[in-house]
Design a protein around this motif. Sequence first.
Motif, short mmCIF file in Angstrom:
data_model
loop_
_atom_site.label_atom_id
_atom_site.label_comp_id
_atom_site.label_asym_id
_atom_site.label_seq_id
_atom_site.Cartn_x
_atom_site.Cartn_y
_atom_site.Cartn_z
N PRO A 19 0.09 6.63 -3.21
CA PRO A 19 0.64 5.48 -3.94
C PRO A 19 1.86 4.87 -3.26
O PRO A 19 2.07 3.65 -3.32
N SER A 20 2.66 5.70 -2.60
CA SER A 20 3.82 5.17 -1.86
C SER A 20 3.37 4.31 -0.70
O SER A 20 3.95 3.24 -0.42
N PHE A 22 0.47 2.72 -0.50
CA PHE A 22 -0.11 1.51 -1.08
C PHE A 22 0.98 0.52 -1.46
O PHE A 22 0.88 -0.68 -1.17
N LEU A 23 2.02 1.01 -2.11
CA LEU A 23 3.11 0.13 -2.53
C LEU A 23 3.85 -0.45 -1.33
O LEU A 23 4.21 -1.64 -1.33
N LEU A 26 1.74 -3.21 0.06
CA LEU A 26 1.75 -4.36 -0.83
C LEU A 26 3.03 -5.18 -0.68
O LEU A 26 2.99 -6.41 -0.59
N ILE A 27 4.16 -4.49 -0.62
CA ILE A 27 5.45 -5.18 -0.46
C ILE A 27 5.50 -5.90 0.89
O ILE A 27 5.94 -7.06 0.99
N ILE A 49 10.21 4.68 0.11
CA ILE A 49 9.73 5.00 -1.24
C ILE A 49 9.44 6.49 -1.37
O ILE A 49 9.86 7.14 -2.35
#
Length: 219
Positions: A19-20, A22-23, A26-27, A49
């Motif tokens: 998830p880190s 992916f985030l 995305l950012i 993150i």
Amino acid sequence: MRVFWNAEDLAVWIGLALPSLFLGGLIARVFMQAQTPRALAAQFIFYLIWFFLLKLLFQIKYSERFWWSLGWVVPDKGLWVCLVTGPILAIILNLMAQWLKAQPVDAPFQNLLFDRKLRIVFGVASVIAGPLAEELAFRGFLMPLLVKWMGAAAGILTTAVAFACAHGQQNKWMWQYLVLLFVAGSMFGWARWRYQSTMSSMVMHSSFNLTVFLAQING
């Protein structure tokens, strides 16, 4: 090495990697247009993150300091040894690569080397940001736990295996490069254990990467 975290914490932090990542991607996609610098930025944001979440884990669950917990301390001695050993190790592994007949592979973000400004960004990432993040993760967090479970030698070598596998995809899983990465990871682990500091292993890792980077831009 003082270790207060456990296997459950290791599993949680590994689980937070995806998830880190992916985030971070995305950012980077929202704020950057060019794909290659975006990928580099995504990796950097991912590190921020992921380590921030580890910092929260240390603070909330254990009330412990992040940097000190991961062994980021100035060693009493050995920094100069690590600084000099990095380039020597890079030269030895280059000779080993020739002996093992390792086929050349494109380095990650290698096309950044053709742009002067982006070359500086790539250099900072490969010489400072990358080694710092990897040493905190492998020799700061993972290795002390493995040393506690298995002893120093086995802990260092097992961490080196994990380190090599983490770089496997970018080296197309060629066994020659896995061997070389294992040797490098073992030396970084030795520095961490010998001087009881991730700063020591980071200095060796950084000077190693700096040697490789200079060879790339002058090759």
